[in-house]
Design a protein around this motif. Sequence first.
Motif, PDB file in Angstrom:
ATOM      1  N   MET A  18      -2.045  13.909  -0.209  1.00 54.57           N
ATOM      2  CA  MET A  18      -1.354  12.654   0.040  1.00 54.57           C
ATOM      3  C   MET A  18       0.140  12.846  -0.162  1.00 54.57           C
ATOM      4  SD  MET A  18      -1.741   8.996  -2.013  1.00 54.57           S
ATOM      5  CE  MET A  18      -1.199   9.726  -3.561  1.00 54.57           C
ATOM      6  N   SER A  19       0.919  12.655   0.873  1.00 62.79           N
ATOM      7  CA  SER A  19       2.369  12.762   0.734  1.00 62.79           C
ATOM      8  C   SER A  19       3.081  11.476   1.130  1.00 62.79           C
ATOM      9  CB  SER A  19       2.905  13.930   1.572  1.00 62.79           C
ATOM     10  OG  SER A  19       2.544  13.776   2.933  1.00 62.79           O
ATOM     11  N   ALA A  20       2.313  10.432   1.446  1.00 64.17           N
ATOM     12  CA  ALA A  20       2.870   9.102   1.686  1.00 64.17           C
ATOM     13  C   ALA A  20       1.881   8.080   1.171  1.00 64.17           C
ATOM     14  CB  ALA A  20       3.147   8.893   3.173  1.00 64.17           C
ATOM     15  N   ARG A  21       2.395   7.045   0.517  1.00 67.34           N
ATOM     16  CA  ARG A  21       1.504   6.033  -0.044  1.00 67.34           C
ATOM     17  C   ARG A  21       2.159   4.658   0.052  1.00 67.34           C
ATOM     18  NH1 ARG A  21       2.178   8.425  -6.211  1.00 67.34           N
ATOM     19  NH2 ARG A  21       4.271   7.580  -6.625  1.00 67.34           N
ATOM     20  N   LEU A  22       1.307   3.661   0.257  1.00 66.16           N
ATOM     21  CA  LEU A  22       1.739   2.275   0.296  1.00 66.16           C
ATOM     22  C   LEU A  22       1.173   1.586  -0.937  1.00 66.16           C
ATOM     23  CD1 LEU A  22       3.240   0.177   2.143  1.00 66.16           C
ATOM     24  CD2 LEU A  22       0.965  -0.540   2.892  1.00 66.16           C
ATOM     25  N   ILE A  23       2.049   1.200  -1.845  1.00 65.44           N
ATOM     26  CA  ILE A  23       1.640   0.536  -3.078  1.00 65.44           C
ATOM     27  C   ILE A  23       1.679  -0.968  -2.839  1.00 65.44           C
ATOM     28  CG2 ILE A  23       2.171   0.196  -5.519  1.00 65.44           C
ATOM     29  CD1 ILE A  23       3.526   2.991  -5.425  1.00 65.44           C
ATOM     30  N   ILE A  24       0.545  -1.635  -3.077  1.00 66.05           N
ATOM     31  CA  ILE A  24       0.388  -3.054  -2.761  1.00 66.05           C
ATOM     32  C   ILE A  24       0.189  -3.821  -4.062  1.00 66.05           C
ATOM     33  CG2 ILE A  24      -1.028  -4.733  -1.525  1.00 66.05           C
ATOM     34  CD1 ILE A  24      -1.759  -2.082   0.253  1.00 66.05           C
ATOM     35  N   ASP A  25       1.111  -4.726  -4.325  1.00 66.29           N
ATOM     36  CA  ASP A  25       1.118  -5.507  -5.566  1.00 66.29           C
ATOM     37  C   ASP A  25       0.337  -6.799  -5.329  1.00 66.29           C
ATOM     38  OD1 ASP A  25       1.658  -7.051  -7.780  1.00 66.29           O
ATOM     39  OD2 ASP A  25       3.819  -6.641  -7.807  1.00 66.29           O
ATOM     40  N   LEU A  26      -0.903  -6.842  -5.790  1.00 64.09           N
ATOM     41  CA  LEU A  26      -1.752  -8.011  -5.569  1.00 64.09           C
ATOM     42  C   LEU A  26      -1.296  -9.222  -6.378  1.00 64.09           C
ATOM     43  CD1 LEU A  26      -5.240  -6.271  -5.450  1.00 64.09           C
ATOM     44  CD2 LEU A  26      -3.847  -7.048  -3.524  1.00 64.09           C
ATOM     45  N   GLU A  27      -0.613  -8.997  -7.484  1.00 66.99           N
ATOM     46  CA  GLU A  27      -0.068 -10.123  -8.246  1.00 66.99           C
ATOM     47  C   GLU A  27       1.055 -10.797  -7.459  1.00 66.99           C
ATOM     48  OE1 GLU A  27      -1.162 -11.495 -10.992  1.00 66.99           O
ATOM     49  OE2 GLU A  27      -2.792 -10.045 -11.186  1.00 66.99           O
ATOM     50  N   ALA A  28       1.884 -10.000  -6.803  1.00 65.77           N
ATOM     51  CA  ALA A  28       2.950 -10.563  -5.974  1.00 65.77           C
ATOM     52  C   ALA A  28       2.365 -11.309  -4.781  1.00 65.77           C
ATOM     53  CB  ALA A  28       3.896  -9.458  -5.509  1.00 65.77           C
TER      54      ALA A  28
ATOM     55  N   PRO B  94      12.805 -15.825   0.175  1.00 63.75           N
ATOM     56  CA  PRO B  94      12.316 -16.508  -1.029  1.00 63.75           C
ATOM     57  C   PRO B  94      11.032 -15.914  -1.595  1.00 63.75           C
ATOM     58  CG  PRO B  94      11.656 -17.737   0.898  1.00 63.75           C
ATOM     59  CD  PRO B  94      12.447 -16.559   1.399  1.00 63.75           C
ATOM     60  N   LEU B  95      10.476 -14.902  -0.938  1.00 60.58           N
ATOM     61  CA  LEU B  95       9.181 -14.335  -1.344  1.00 60.58           C
ATOM     62  C   LEU B  95       9.352 -13.093  -2.197  1.00 60.58           C
ATOM     63  CD1 LEU B  95       7.041 -16.152  -0.177  1.00 60.58           C
ATOM     64  CD2 LEU B  95       8.709 -15.785   1.623  1.00 60.58           C
ATOM     65  N   ARG B  96       8.343 -12.819  -2.996  1.00 61.19           N
ATOM     66  CA  ARG B  96       8.341 -11.598  -3.797  1.00 61.19           C
ATOM     67  C   ARG B  96       7.930 -10.408  -2.945  1.00 61.19           C
ATOM     68  NH1 ARG B  96       5.114 -12.499  -9.368  1.00 61.19           N
ATOM     69  NH2 ARG B  96       5.102 -10.206  -9.187  1.00 61.19           N
ATOM     70  N   PRO B  97       8.547  -9.240  -3.131  1.00 61.49           N
ATOM     71  CA  PRO B  97       8.093  -8.049  -2.403  1.00 61.49           C
ATOM     72  C   PRO B  97       6.684  -7.674  -2.832  1.00 61.49           C
ATOM     73  CG  PRO B  97       9.741  -7.459  -4.048  1.00 61.49           C
ATOM     74  CD  PRO B  97       9.695  -8.953  -4.002  1.00 61.49           C
ATOM     75  N   VAL B  98       5.849  -7.363  -1.862  1.00 64.02           N
ATOM     76  CA  VAL B  98       4.447  -7.035  -2.120  1.00 64.02           C
ATOM     77  C   VAL B  98       4.177  -5.552  -1.925  1.00 64.02           C
ATOM     78  CG1 VAL B  98       2.071  -7.441  -1.314  1.00 64.02           C
ATOM     79  CG2 VAL B  98       3.658  -9.363  -1.555  1.00 64.02           C
ATOM     80  N   VAL B  99       4.884  -4.937  -0.993  1.00 63.29           N
ATOM     81  CA  VAL B  99       4.562  -3.565  -0.626  1.00 63.29           C
ATOM     82  C   VAL B  99       5.730  -2.620  -0.919  1.00 63.29           C
ATOM     83  CG1 VAL B  99       2.871  -4.147   1.124  1.00 63.29           C
ATOM     84  CG2 VAL B  99       5.271  -4.017   1.759  1.00 63.29           C
ATOM     85  N   THR B 100       5.380  -1.415  -1.329  1.00 61.96           N
ATOM     86  CA  THR B 100       6.351  -0.341  -1.515  1.00 61.96           C
ATOM     87  C   THR B 100       5.813   0.887  -0.810  1.00 61.96           C
ATOM     88  OG1 THR B 100       7.003  -1.197  -3.690  1.00 61.96           O
ATOM     89  CG2 THR B 100       7.601   1.087  -3.177  1.00 61.96           C
ATOM     90  N   LEU B 101       6.556   1.364   0.170  1.00 63.46           N
ATOM     91  CA  LEU B 101       6.178   2.591   0.869  1.00 63.46           C
ATOM     92  C   LEU B 101       6.948   3.743   0.252  1.00 63.46           C
ATOM     93  CD1 LEU B 101       4.716   4.092   3.181  1.00 63.46           C
ATOM     94  CD2 LEU B 101       6.685   3.553   4.645  1.00 63.46           C
TER      95      LEU B 101
ATOM     96  N   VAL C  13      10.169   9.195  -3.223  1.00 66.54           N
ATOM     97  CA  VAL C  13      11.278   8.326  -2.859  1.00 66.54           C
ATOM     98  C   VAL C  13      10.725   7.059  -2.228  1.00 66.54           C
ATOM     99  CG1 VAL C  13      12.842  10.277  -2.518  1.00 66.54           C
ATOM    100  CG2 VAL C  13      11.584   9.346  -0.560  1.00 66.54           C
ATOM    101  N   GLU C  14      11.501   5.989  -2.290  1.00 61.18           N
ATOM    102  CA  GLU C  14      11.091   4.713  -1.709  1.00 61.18           C
ATOM    103  C   GLU C  14      11.611   4.592  -0.287  1.00 61.18           C
ATOM    104  OE1 GLU C  14      12.581   0.262  -2.304  1.00 61.18           O
ATOM    105  OE2 GLU C  14      11.496   1.001  -4.077  1.00 61.18           O
ATOM    106  N   VAL C  15      10.700   4.389   0.648  1.00 64.12           N
ATOM    107  CA  VAL C  15      11.078   4.178   2.046  1.00 64.12           C
ATOM    108  C   VAL C  15      11.411   2.711   2.277  1.00 64.12           C
ATOM    109  CG1 VAL C  15      10.369   4.468   4.455  1.00 64.12           C
ATOM    110  CG2 VAL C  15       9.625   6.116   2.723  1.00 64.12           C
ATOM    111  N   PHE C  16      10.612   1.826   1.704  1.00 55.67           N
ATOM    112  CA  PHE C  16      10.990   0.414   1.580  1.00 55.67           C
ATOM    113  C   PHE C  16      10.248  -0.174   0.397  1.00 55.67           C
ATOM    114  CE2 PHE C  16       7.762   0.195   5.130  1.00 55.67           C
ATOM    115  CZ  PHE C  16       6.746  -0.477   4.457  1.00 55.67           C
ATOM    116  N   GLY C  17      10.808  -1.238  -0.146  1.00 56.94           N
ATOM    117  CA  GLY C  17      10.226  -1.873  -1.329  1.00 56.94           C
ATOM    118  C   GLY C  17      11.266  -2.727  -2.022  1.00 56.94           C
ATOM    119  N   ALA C  18      11.223  -2.771  -3.352  1.00 56.66           N
ATOM    120  CA  ALA C  18      12.146  -3.618  -4.108  1.00 56.66           C
ATOM    121  C   ALA C  18      13.579  -3.108  -4.031  1.00 56.66           C
ATOM    122  CB  ALA C  18      11.697  -3.710  -5.567  1.00 56.66           C
ATOM    123  N   ALA C  19      13.758  -1.787  -4.033  1.00 51.75           N
ATOM    124  CA  ALA C  19      15.106  -1.219  -3.990  1.00 51.75           C
ATOM    125  C   ALA C  19      15.682  -1.190  -2.585  1.00 51.75           C
ATOM    126  CB  ALA C  19      15.086   0.187  -4.580  1.00 51.75           C
ATOM    127  N   LEU C  20      14.839  -1.059  -1.587  1.00 49.11           N
ATOM    128  CA  LEU C  20      15.258  -1.018  -0.182  1.00 49.11           C
ATOM    129  C   LEU C  20      14.363  -1.990   0.582  1.00 49.11           C
ATOM    130  CD1 LEU C  20      16.919   0.150   2.114  1.00 49.11           C
ATOM    131  CD2 LEU C  20      15.386   2.112   2.184  1.00 49.11           C
TER     132      LEU C  20
END
Length: 346
Positions: free
Chosen positions: A1-11, A218-225, A309-316
């Motif tokens: 695995m060299s790419a992962r999508l982290i999904i925040d179910l609380e968000a 206005p929404l919380r970020p849910v996904v981080t690639l 590294v973050e491809v998109f998410g809270a920082a990007l």
Amino acid sequence: MSARLIIDLEALAANYALFVAAAGVANCAAVVKADAYGLGAEPISRRLWAEGCRSFFVATAEEGRVLRGVLPRAKIFVLDGVNEETAGVMRDAGLVPVLNDAVEMACWQSVGPGLPAAVHVDTGMERRGFDSSLDPAECRGLSLALLLTHLARADEPGHPFTTLQIERFKAVSARFPGVPISLCNSGGTLTCPEAVGDLVRPGIGLYGGNPFSGAPNPLRPVVTLEAQVLQVRSVAAGRPVGYGGTHQTDAVTRLATLGIGYADGLLRSLSNRGCVAWHGARLPMVGRVSMDLTVVDAGLHPLTAGDWVEVFGAALPIDELAERAGTISYELLTRLGPRVARVYRG
């Protein structure tokens, strides 16, 4: 695995709660078509059900059939409508077709009397749906579960075309007393309280995408690639990078190769335009995005093989990367392929 999508179910749950609050007395459904916008329809729908969601919208009969196995008691609407090939599947799975024209209506009426159906009225999108002159007599023999339309410019709060669509739909719905109505997507739910009707249908906003153009999200970020660094190398000035040599180093440069490419859904249009985030820094993509690999300029940052590294998410934010790619967050999410591992948290 060299790419992962982290999904925040609380968000995800927090975003759903925001839409529930905005809907007021109306019920809040969830749009989970296209595998919940690429996040995974089964875990997403299970969590939304746990948060009180009881109505779900999918695109196709097959999506609906699969979701029925996950949520046996949910009301599942199929936006693509019905045809002779899908009618039996939809009947047997207890799905509710969103009928878009007279052919679909006749098909569903032929399957069995009194089966529930939704009717889509086009009030200005000019894609699918009945004309606003629809007569209730045309729906005879159906059990109407919902009358709906779709707002074309709800992402532009206050746009007069949204007001026009609402007025057109009110004129139609007045001819269908007692039938529940639905107009609002994510943007409409948050900005058109006069149009929430009986059921709202948020989609991209549930998953953290900005439902507005040119306004804060206005929404919380849910996904981080995230993508993993496979190799870091130092190259001399004047070296071309990647296929076609579309980038050339202007000094001695540390290049980091990431294990993600367009086969994973990273758009090729990000070549020499995108960037990734690492510990607060932005690292530009250099050269072309290739099938499996992407190269970034690591600068003086101590990036090493094995780092993520973050491809998109809270920082990007995903919407920022989408703008760089010349597209929208919907496409970035739904393009993510099966090689990208889905990791659920919360």
